[in-house]
Design a protein around this motif. Structure first.
Motif, short mmCIF file in Angstrom:
data_model
loop_
_atom_site.label_atom_id
_atom_site.label_comp_id
_atom_site.label_asym_id
_atom_site.label_seq_id
_atom_site.Cartn_x
_atom_site.Cartn_y
_atom_site.Cartn_z
N VAL A 1 0.76 -1.80 -0.32
CA VAL A 1 0.19 0.00 -0.24
C VAL A 1 0.41 1.49 0.41
O VAL A 1 0.80 2.40 -0.86
CB VAL A 1 -0.83 -0.28 1.09
N SER A 2 1.69 1.29 0.79
CA SER A 2 2.37 2.32 1.63
C SER A 2 3.13 2.17 2.30
O SER A 2 3.13 1.43 3.41
CB SER A 2 1.71 3.26 1.00
N PRO A 3 4.85 2.77 2.32
CA PRO A 3 5.37 2.64 3.26
C PRO A 3 5.05 2.89 4.97
O PRO A 3 5.07 2.51 6.00
CB PRO A 3 6.55 3.42 2.55
N ALA A 4 4.42 4.45 4.06
CA ALA A 4 3.72 5.19 5.85
C ALA A 4 2.70 3.86 7.04
O ALA A 4 2.89 3.39 7.83
CB ALA A 4 2.78 6.08 6.27
N ILE A 5 2.21 3.08 5.83
CA ILE A 5 0.90 1.53 6.32
C ILE A 5 1.77 0.33 6.54
O ILE A 5 1.60 0.01 8.25
CB ILE A 5 -0.12 1.20 4.90
N THR A 6 3.17 0.25 5.88
CA THR A 6 3.76 -0.43 6.15
C THR A 6 4.58 -0.92 7.73
O THR A 6 4.80 -1.05 8.73
CB THR A 6 4.98 -1.11 5.34
N ALA A 7 5.05 0.96 7.56
CA ALA A 7 5.75 1.03 8.69
C ALA A 7 4.78 0.86 10.11
O ALA A 7 5.18 0.70 11.23
CB ALA A 7 6.04 2.77 9.26
N LEU A 8 3.00 1.51 10.28
CA LEU A 8 2.15 1.16 11.06
C LEU A 8 2.19 0.25 11.74
O LEU A 8 1.75 0.20 12.88
CB LEU A 8 1.15 2.08 10.70
N LEU A 9 1.93 -1.06 10.82
CA LEU A 9 1.70 -2.02 10.84
C LEU A 9 2.91 -2.87 11.59
O LEU A 9 2.38 -3.33 12.53
CB LEU A 9 1.69 -2.83 9.36
#
Length: 297
Positions: free
Chosen positions: A206-214
């Motif tokens: 999806v996006s690097p930000a979503i990956t980091a949040l997960l």
């Protein structure tokens, strides 16, 4: 510091952090709640596994698992906290933050009930008055719903029983969370792999930000749970129960002022009753009140 002061600080940190969690899960809105839960559990286990390795506590974890009573209590706590986590994430991402707030307003009453009935903890007259006023506030909010608030009730009961299990389980907080997340990780990691293999998983797509949040969901999960478990060791369950009002108050503010969920007059009345109860309960622990109670007896 006195143990009671340490317990209060741990509890305050835990419930303030939980109060802010809706803002975190809102950033993941649009993802299935089960996928968010899966990442939350798996990354929590990874984070805890690192801590267990650094602190060399894997043997202690295995000893806890080999003790039938402890293993059974932790299995029970795992079932309740998993249900709580899933429903909470689903509710927040489906615009039911006020329902979650209502549930955690009920929860302290349920924790006090567990403390009195199961742990044989005692309340003085002012504390019983606080319970009565808080019950009135919750009743007003329940009347406003006009239906069985199943989200709120489920969140209240599952977290209340989870807190009781932690209170009755003589294991370190890290070990307890390691067992709870470890029991779930194989199944939920398999679910993540399934979604990734079918091209519908969010991790890395999806996006690097979503990956980091997960990934960081593991840390934001571990810290409040660790603080909560530490608080339960230092102060009575009934004390912990009333401090839980911090969390729904913060969530209520987020739901109304940040995410624009409706706030009725019934919410205002219930909210006011609960804060009055908090003031009374706080006064019941003051030295002046305790001295007056001793003179009266």
């Amino acid at each position: 510091m006195r143990p009671s002061t340490i317990g209060v600080l741990y509890a305050a940190a835990a419930f303030i952090a939980w109060g802010l969690l809706p803002a975190y899960w809102k950033l993941l809105q649009g993802m299935p709640a089960l996928e968010i839960l899966s990442h939350r559990v798996v990354w929590s286990f990874v984070f805890v596994a690192v801590l267990l390795t650094i602190s060399r506590q894997w043997r202690s974890l295995l000893r806890a698992l080999s003790t039938p009573k402890i293993a059974a209590a932790l299995l029970l706590s795992t079932l309740f906290i998993t249900t709580n986590w899933f429903l909470y994430i689903w509710a927040v991402t489906h615009n039911h933050i006020l329902d979650t707030s209502f549930g955690y307003y009920i929860n302290p009453l349920f924790s006090v009930l567990l403390g009195v009935v199961v742990m044989r903890e005692r309340l003085n007259r002012l504390q019983w008055a606080a319970v009565g006023i808080a019950t009135l506030g919750v009743a007003v909010m329940a009347w406003h719903y006009g239906r069985l608030p199943w989200i709120a009730l489920t969140l209240s009961v599952t977290f209340g029983v989870y807190g009781l299990c932690k209170k009755m389980t003589p294991v370190d907080s890290i070990i307890g969370l390691g067992i709870e997340t470890g029991l779930l990780t194989p199944w939920l990691f398999g679910y993540i792999l399934f979604r990734q293999a079918h091209g519908v998983g969010a991790f890395g797509t999806v996006s690097p930000a979503i990956t980091a949040l997960l990934v960081f969901a593991g840390i934001v999960t571990f810290l409040p749970l660790y603080w909560f478990a530490q608080a339960a060791k230092f102060i009575p369950l009934s004390h912990v129960g009333f401090m839980q009002y911090f969390s729904p108050t913060i969530a209520l503010i987020l739901g109304v002022f940040v995410y624009q969920e409706s706030f009725s007059r019934a919410h205002l009345i219930g909210f006011s009753c609960i804060w009055c109860a908090l003031i009374l309960y706080s006064l019941s622990h003051s030295q002046a009140w305790q001295a007056a109670s001793k003179r009266a007896t």
